[in-house]
Design an enzyme around this catalytic site. Structure first.
Site, short mmCIF file in Angstrom:
data_model
loop_
_atom_site.label_atom_id
_atom_site.label_comp_id
_atom_site.label_asym_id
_atom_site.label_seq_id
_atom_site.Cartn_x
_atom_site.Cartn_y
_atom_site.Cartn_z
CD GLU A 21 -2.78 -1.11 -0.19
OE1 GLU A 21 -3.22 -0.05 -0.65
OE2 GLU A 21 -2.91 -2.21 -0.78
CD1 TRP A 67 -1.33 0.02 -4.02
CD2 TRP A 67 -1.71 1.25 -5.85
NE1 TRP A 67 -1.89 -0.79 -4.97
CE2 TRP A 67 -2.14 -0.06 -6.10
CE3 TRP A 67 -1.84 2.19 -6.86
CZ2 TRP A 67 -2.70 -0.46 -7.32
CZ3 TRP A 67 -2.40 1.81 -8.08
CH2 TRP A 67 -2.82 0.50 -8.30
CD1 TRP A 84 -16.63 15.46 -17.83
CD2 TRP A 84 -17.38 13.79 -16.53
NE1 TRP A 84 -15.59 14.57 -17.64
CE2 TRP A 84 -16.03 13.53 -16.85
CE3 TRP A 84 -18.06 12.87 -15.74
CZ2 TRP A 84 -15.34 12.42 -16.39
CZ3 TRP A 84 -17.38 11.76 -15.28
CH2 TRP A 84 -16.05 11.53 -15.60
CG ASN A 89 -8.44 2.82 0.09
OD1 ASN A 89 -8.22 3.76 -0.65
ND2 ASN A 89 -8.46 1.56 -0.33
CD1 TRP A 96 -12.05 12.37 -14.10
CD2 TRP A 96 -10.63 13.19 -12.60
NE1 TRP A 96 -10.92 12.79 -14.77
CE2 TRP A 96 -10.01 13.30 -13.88
CE3 TRP A 96 -9.91 13.63 -11.49
CZ2 TRP A 96 -8.75 13.84 -14.06
CZ3 TRP A 96 -8.63 14.17 -11.68
CH2 TRP A 96 -8.07 14.27 -12.95
CD1 TRP A 126 -9.97 11.98 -6.16
CD2 TRP A 126 -11.97 11.58 -7.10
NE1 TRP A 126 -10.94 12.25 -5.23
CE2 TRP A 126 -12.17 12.03 -5.77
CE3 TRP A 126 -13.08 11.29 -7.88
CZ2 TRP A 126 -13.45 12.17 -5.22
CZ3 TRP A 126 -14.35 11.42 -7.34
CH2 TRP A 126 -14.53 11.86 -6.02
P1 FAD Z 1 -3.24 2.30 5.31
O1 FAD Z 1 -4.15 1.25 4.80
O2 FAD Z 1 -2.71 2.14 6.68
O3 FAD Z 1 -2.06 2.40 4.24
C1 FAD Z 1 -0.75 2.83 4.59
C2 FAD Z 1 -0.34 3.97 3.71
O4 FAD Z 1 -0.24 3.55 2.36
C3 FAD Z 1 -1.29 5.14 3.69
O5 FAD Z 1 -1.09 5.99 4.80
C4 FAD Z 1 -0.96 5.80 2.36
O6 FAD Z 1 0.17 6.64 2.48
C5 FAD Z 1 -0.61 4.62 1.49
N1 FAD Z 1 -1.76 4.22 0.69
C6 FAD Z 1 -2.71 3.31 1.01
N2 FAD Z 1 -3.58 3.17 0.00
C7 FAD Z 1 -3.17 4.02 -0.97
C8 FAD Z 1 -3.67 4.34 -2.26
N3 FAD Z 1 -4.76 3.75 -2.79
N4 FAD Z 1 -3.00 5.28 -2.98
C9 FAD Z 1 -1.90 5.90 -2.50
N5 FAD Z 1 -1.38 5.62 -1.29
C10 FAD Z 1 -2.02 4.69 -0.54
N6 FAD Z 1 -4.31 8.98 0.01
C11 FAD Z 1 -3.61 10.07 0.40
O7 FAD Z 1 -2.63 9.93 1.14
N7 FAD Z 1 -3.97 11.33 -0.01
C12 FAD Z 1 -5.05 11.54 -0.82
O8 FAD Z 1 -5.33 12.69 -1.19
C13 FAD Z 1 -5.82 10.41 -1.22
N8 FAD Z 1 -6.93 10.56 -1.98
C14 FAD Z 1 -7.65 9.45 -2.36
C15 FAD Z 1 -8.79 9.61 -3.18
C16 FAD Z 1 -9.54 8.51 -3.57
C17 FAD Z 1 -10.75 8.70 -4.48
C18 FAD Z 1 -9.17 7.23 -3.13
C19 FAD Z 1 -9.98 6.03 -3.54
C20 FAD Z 1 -8.05 7.05 -2.32
C21 FAD Z 1 -7.29 8.15 -1.93
N9 FAD Z 1 -6.13 8.00 -1.12
C22 FAD Z 1 -5.40 9.11 -0.77
C23 FAD Z 1 -5.60 6.65 -0.80
C24 FAD Z 1 -6.08 6.01 0.50
O9 FAD Z 1 -7.47 6.08 0.60
C25 FAD Z 1 -5.45 6.63 1.74
O10 FAD Z 1 -4.06 6.73 1.60
C26 FAD Z 1 -5.74 5.75 2.97
O11 FAD Z 1 -7.14 5.60 3.15
C27 FAD Z 1 -5.12 6.36 4.20
O12 FAD Z 1 -5.46 5.65 5.34
P2 FAD Z 1 -4.36 4.83 6.15
O13 FAD Z 1 -3.17 5.71 6.39
O14 FAD Z 1 -5.03 4.28 7.35
O15 FAD Z 1 -3.99 3.71 5.11
#
Ligand code: FAD
Length: 484
Positions: free
Chosen positions: A275, A278, A306, A341, A359, A382
């Site tokens: 993650e 990503w 749109w 997420n 979006w 997005w």
């Molecule tokens: P955990 O599950 O603990 O993951 C650990 C770390 O991995 C996160 O803190 C984050 O840095 C990274 N990570 C996890 N999933 C993703 C992902 N899909 N993409 C990129 N990095 C990821 N994340 C942001 O940090 N900033 C945003 O502006 C952002 N916008 C998003 C918009 C949409 C529409 C979606 C679907 C996802 C977005 N995310 C974003 C990704 C993700 O939702 C969040 O990083 C995550 O929910 C953060 O919670 P956590 O730290 O508990 O994640």
């Protein structure tokens, strides 16, 4: 003549541990001038929730610096002008920084470095925010990876984790340098101030505590638990990572150590590392495709028909769509500055596909309201949901908000928490209250249209409309494969 200080230019690396620019500044043995410049010019201006975080994170960084005999100097305005003025005031001849990799910031940094170097100032930039500097991992033909799994594999094979460092115990800082104050900057949201319910501890200690809580909690069952918005199974590190209060490699090291110590299965730790991958993949894509915030990665998606729907958009933002899982999620975002997420995907899909709203409009709302708003991650995700991104969700995947609720919030705990007017509804109807018999609604005290809205659209019809619209997008990704 007194030893010339090194300016340590803090940006989104608000920590003393594992900070390469600080470590290199300390190695010079010279005084260090830590500075943060509030420069609103080159980047997209930070959103309201981000600025709330910055306010607290700067105070925490200043306290950490003070505990080592230093302090944080604050300046606002154009970065180059402020750095030049600090150089004039202190006689500094070096500027060390951890790099920002977004296109506009990257360009600004290059201009700053060029101008400083032509004045004989030594300017050094490091990577303190990502597992790997964008541009460093390329595919076999020297081009950018466009698919996540091989990118991650190549990144992990190529990159050597840096050793953990805690920074110098004492930091010698020149005293007679003027600083603005965080209070001067009024970084809290106003009109309205919606931050009152934000329950976070910004700063390096807060980041470390969040990671420790995750290691002794969610990590054990992360791969499955991370899909359930009603469980605290994820790390909540995203805003800490965005502001650089913890290095991503430190997070990797600590989860792997936990797995080695038998506190969690190795597969769970590696799922977490993926993650984090990503996050790097998002930065990598933005680096190679700098128009991503404005343009679809797959250009054919820029012809999507749109809809303009101000009322629908407002219902989405306020959590009044009549779909409980969507509304719970949007209210969680507004009230806490964060959203889980799984439901970020559901609400984004609802906006882009059910409502056919561009979006970029949803991305802008997230940008303003998320404490973890991050240009690369927000835009990449997005576009992933919209189907227009690299390695994106296929166009025909349209999340069903009722089925998603029944699967990932089966007991309705998440909906009940954020949509209290539905609290008394039995589990069976909590995700679709309009299907409940009148006597069930009455017993639960729910008057649809009064206490809670009727659904603003019909899922089946909206899905069919979205598929029709997507079919008008020429060459709509027939080459796509679903890699989720
Ligand atoms: P955990 O599950 O603990 O993951 C650990 C770390 O991995 C996160 O803190 C984050 O840095 C990274 N990570 C996890 N999933 C993703 C992902 N899909 N993409 C990129 N990095 C990821 N994340 C942001 O940090 N900033 C945003 O502006 C952002 N916008 C998003 C918009 C949409 C529409 C979606 C679907 C996802 C977005 N995310 C974003 C990704 C993700 O939702 C969040 O990083 C995550 O929910 C953060 O919670 P956590 O730290 O508990 O994640």
């Amino acid at each position: 003549m007194a030893t010339k200080p090194v300016i340590l230019w803090f940006r989104r690396d608000l920590r003393l541990h594992d900070n390469p620019a600080l470590n290199h500044a300390a190695e010079t043995g010279r005084p260090i001038l830590p500075v943060f410049i509030l420069d609103r010019s080159p980047d997209r201006p930070s959103g309201g929730a981000s600025l709330w975080w910055l306010d607290k994170s700067l105070r925490a960084l200043d306290a950490s610096l003070q505990s080592r005999g230093s302090r944080l100097i604050l300046r606002s305005g154009d970065s180059l002008i402020q750095l030049q003025s600090l150089i004039d005031e202190t006689g500094a001849d070096s500027v060390f920084m951890n790099r920002l990799f977004e296109p506009a910031a990257n360009e600004r940094d290059a201009e700053v470095a060029h101008a400083l170097k032509s004045d004989d100032i030594d300017c050094k930039g490091y990577n303190g925010s990502l597992l790997c500097r964008p541009g460093a991992v390329l595919n076999g033909t020297g081009g950018p990876y466009k698919v996540f799994t091989p990118f991650l594999k190549a990144l992990l094979a190529k990159t050597e984790p840096p050793a953990h460092t805690t920074g110098p115990r004492a930091i010698d800082t020149p005293t007679a340098v003027e600083s603005e104050t965080v209070d001067d900057w009024n970084l809290h949201p106003t009109r309205p101030d919606w931050s009152k319910g934000f329950d976070w501890t910004p700063g390096e200690d807060g980041a470390s505590d969040a990671l420790s809580a995750f290691l002794s909690g969610g990590l054990k069952t992360y791969a499955v638990g991370r899909d359930h918005p009603d469980r605290s199974a994820t790390s909540r590190l995203s805003p800490h990572l965005h502001w650089g209060e913890i290095s991503p490699w430190r997070a990797v090291e600590r989860v792997r150590q936990a797995a080695e110590a038998g506190k969690a299965p190795a597969a769970e730790a590696e799922k977490f590392v993926a993650e984090l991958g990503w996050r790097d993949f998002s930065a990598h894509l933005l680096h190679h495709f700098p128009t991503l915030p404005e343009r679809a990665f797959r250009p054919e998606y820029d012809t999507m028909p749109w809809r303009d729907d101000p009322e629908g958009l407002e219902a989405w933002k306020r959590g009044r769509t009549g779909y409980p899982l969507v509304d719970a999620s949007m209210r969680q975002l507004w009230e806490t500055g964060w959203m889980h997420n799984r439901v970020r995907m559901v609400v984004a899909s609802f906006l882009v596909k059910h409502m056919l709203i561009d979006w970029r409009i949803g991305e802008a709302w997230f940008w303003d309201t998320l404490v973890d708003a991050d240009l690369a991650s927000n835009v990449q995700n997005w576009q992933w949901v919209a189907g227009s991104g690299a390695d994106a969700s296929p166009y025909f995947r349209i999340f069903n908000p009722i089925a998603q609720g029944e699967k990932f919030d089966a007991r309705g705990g998440y909906v009940r928490r954020w949509v209290p007017e539905l609290r008394a509804l039995p589990d069976r109807w909590i995700q679709a209250p309009w299907t409940a018999p009148p006597e069930v609604l009455r017993d639960a005290g729910v008057r649809l249209g009064k206490d809670y809205p009727h659904p603003i659209l019909d899922h089946g019809q909206a899905r069919a409309r979205a598929l029709d619209a997507l079919k008008t997008v020429s060459g709509r990704g027939d080459d796509m494969t679903d890699r989720d």
